[in-house]
Design an enzyme around this catalytic site. Structure first.
Site, PDB file in Angstrom:
ATOM      1  N   GLU A 110       0.853  -1.184   0.000  1.00 30.36           N
ATOM      2  CA  GLU A 110       0.000   0.000   0.000  1.00 30.36           C
ATOM      3  C   GLU A 110       0.900   1.248   0.000  1.00 30.36           C
ATOM      4  O   GLU A 110       1.987   1.217   0.606  1.00 30.36           O
ATOM      5  CB  GLU A 110      -0.863  -0.004   1.263  1.00 30.36           C
ATOM      6  CG  GLU A 110      -1.816   1.166   1.385  1.00 30.36           C
ATOM      7  CD  GLU A 110      -2.592   1.148   2.710  1.00 30.36           C
ATOM      8  OE1 GLU A 110      -2.135   0.497   3.672  1.00 30.36           O
ATOM      9  OE2 GLU A 110      -3.646   1.798   2.765  1.00 30.36           O
ATOM     10  N   LYS A 160     -10.203   0.921  -1.160  1.00 28.99           N
ATOM     11  CA  LYS A 160     -10.100   0.643   0.287  1.00 28.99           C
ATOM     12  C   LYS A 160     -11.298   1.266   1.014  1.00 28.99           C
ATOM     13  O   LYS A 160     -11.626   2.451   0.782  1.00 28.99           O
ATOM     14  CB  LYS A 160      -8.795   1.230   0.827  1.00 28.99           C
ATOM     15  CG  LYS A 160      -8.569   0.991   2.327  1.00 28.99           C
ATOM     16  CD  LYS A 160      -7.239   1.608   2.753  1.00 28.99           C
ATOM     17  CE  LYS A 160      -6.953   1.386   4.243  1.00 28.99           C
ATOM     18  NZ  LYS A 160      -5.662   2.043   4.631  1.00 28.99           N
ATOM     19  N   CYS A 194      -4.937  -3.225   4.166  1.00 31.46           N
ATOM     20  CA  CYS A 194      -4.563  -2.746   5.494  1.00 31.46           C
ATOM     21  C   CYS A 194      -5.649  -2.872   6.557  1.00 31.46           C
ATOM     22  O   CYS A 194      -6.058  -3.978   6.908  1.00 31.46           O
ATOM     23  CB  CYS A 194      -4.052  -1.300   5.398  1.00 31.46           C
ATOM     24  SG  CYS A 194      -3.044  -0.852   6.799  1.00 31.46           S
TER      25      CYS A 194
END
Lengths: 31, 446
Positions: free
Chosen positions: B58, B157, B189
């Site tokens: 990321e 995301k 994440c």
């Protein structure tokens, strides 16, 4: 033989159904 | 294919100079190309070693320190994969997309699937309710290119983490793609701590492998990257390919290739500023591999036994902002129970030798976590206190001396989603040295 010295053993449960859904996807602060 | 070779790369991102005002698109592209130059070498290496797919971290192209305005020059309009686009062959079809074209060519020229994390911008009408003032939605986005350079997946995301430069999509996106070596799911994440899309991809979409780019800051004792991600793969019984950013000052390190039984490869480095390529062969369909880990009834054992005698001198202590109930492991062997509300945690253990300079406790926590109080956690943990002073129990400790001949940890969990963590001294995992029994006990194997 025995394992290396242990720092942490954990069972980490996530009870999603009990999450509070106040904030949508975004998180405005560090945990 | 029954197996495939997976690659993940822990990248030390070349970060932009801090600026209050947006740089030009040319300067933004210059910086992103410096990072892609490094990724290009790694992708070549991985392909030469037979990898079919590689995950990069990321924020790997530009880092994380931005405002909505200063990230804008780094963004490109990323179309829906349904448009069947090979940016490497048709770089101007969707306007100015030099980063997408280069990433697509890397996948095509090296004949390898490539996952990268870049920024997406989508125009909107500012009179629209949610449309930001600059007339664009800005998303933290994963893209996957196949061996022909075709865009096969795009994921925005959902669970942002103090990322004011990005917007939250309207709802969590469930993104999967199929290959000859299994079905893949994608998220990023902080998403891993929530039900959607993470659990839904496994539970309802039956993916075999999750691709997981992250910029994960390690937090001992429970949420260090290698510890939690390997536990998530084991608990969810899928492969998890983790590419983390590498930034020692922010405690960012910890990548791995995790299979349901055990970590295949992992990396943790707080000493250098170097990147790291990990490769490993993994089962394409872990559900069909034998023996596939059986479904665990996490509370079966703990609810079937009479609680061990609860010691009088249990006490409370903090892990981060959560108040745990603790009880000390006084003897070198024993059976302990500690409860908090409806969660009771049981531990049977035998130390090789009681180290007088060390104190261990068994802890229980059940409730909404931290200051945000969004996520409901249930945690049973045995941990080494930072010092022999009980007020330091729950504070990060990085080394230990005490070895255990035997341990068995269980809890009366109300949830079926439990992730078993074992972290050894100097922040190491313990591949193959422990297992989870189908009645929910986490036990040593040797």
């Amino acid at each position: 033989g025995s394992s290396e010295p242990i720092l942490t053993l954990s069972l980490f449960g996530r009870w999603y159904a009990k999450d509070s859904h106040s904030i949508p996807g975004g998180t405005s602060n560090l945990s | 294919l029954d197996t495939f070779i997976a690659a993940v790369y822990e990248h030390a991102v070349i970060l932009p100079n801090e600026t209050e005002t947006p740089v030009s698109q040319e300067d933004a592209l210059l910086l992103m190309n410096k990072n892609i130059d490094i990724l290009e070498k790694i992708i070549k290496q991985a392909a030469e070693k037979g990898a079919q797919i590689i995950v990069t971290p990321e924020d790997a192209l530009y880092g994380w320190k931005f405002t909505r305005e200063t990230i804008f020059p780094y963004l490109e309009d990323i179309p829906d994969p349904q448009v069947a686009w090979i940016p490497c062959e048709d770089p101007h079809r969707f306007g100015r997309t030099p980063v997408q074209a280069r990433l697509s060519c890397l996948a095509k020229n090296n004949s390898i699937y490539v996952l990268a994390n870049i920024g997406d911008k989508k125009p909107c009408h500012s009179h629209g309710s949610r449309c930001p003032s600059n007339g664009y939605y800005q998303y933290n986005t994963n893209v996957v290119y196949d061996t022909e350079g075709k865009l096969v997946a795009r994921y925005h995301k959902y669970h942002l983490y103090s990322e004011r430069q990005f917007d939250v999509p309207e709802k969590p996106e469930l993104v999967t793609f199929n290959t000859t070596f299994g079905k893949f799911g994608i998220f990023t994440c902080f998403d891993i701590l929530f039900h959607d899309p993470a659990v839904t991809l496994v539970k309802d979409f039956y993916v075999d492998t999750i691709l997981f780019p992250t910029a994960w800051m390690n937090v001992l004792p429970l949420l260090t990257a290698i510890e939690f991600h390997s536990a998530w793969a084991m608990g969810m019984r899928v492969n998890l390919l983790v590419a983390n950013t590498h930034h020692v000052h922010l405690n960012m390190t910890g990548s791995g290739i995790y299979a349901p039984h055990s970590p295949k490869e992992y990396h943790y480095d707080m000493e250098t500023e170097l990147g790291k390529l990990l490769l490993s062969e993994v089962d394409a369909h872990p559900r069909n591999s034998s023996p596939y880990p059986m479904a665990v009834n996490w509370s079966a054992y703990a609810t079937s036994i009479k609680p061990f005698p609860v010691q009088k001198n249990s006490f409370q202590g903090f892990i981060s902002r959560d108040v745990f109930n603790f009880t000390e492991l006084f003897e070198n062997a024993g059976n302990l129970t500690i409860c908090q509300k409806d969660l009771c945690c049981h531990l049977s253990y035998r130390m090789l030798r009681k180290e007088e300079s060390e104190v261990y406790v068994l802890g229980a926590f059940t409730g909404l976590h931290g200051r945000r109080r969004r996520e409901y956690w249930q945690v049973c943990t045995m941990l080494k206190c930072k010092t022999t002073n009980l007020t330091t129990c729950g504070r990060p400790a990085e080394t230990a001396l005490t070895r255990f001949d035997m341990f068995s940890l269980s809890g009366t969990f109300g949830t079926e989603y439990v992730f078993p963590e074992v972290l050894l001294t100097k922040i190491q995992l313990s591949p193959g040295k422990f297992e989870v029994l189908k009645d929910g006990r986490l036990v040593n194997k040797n």
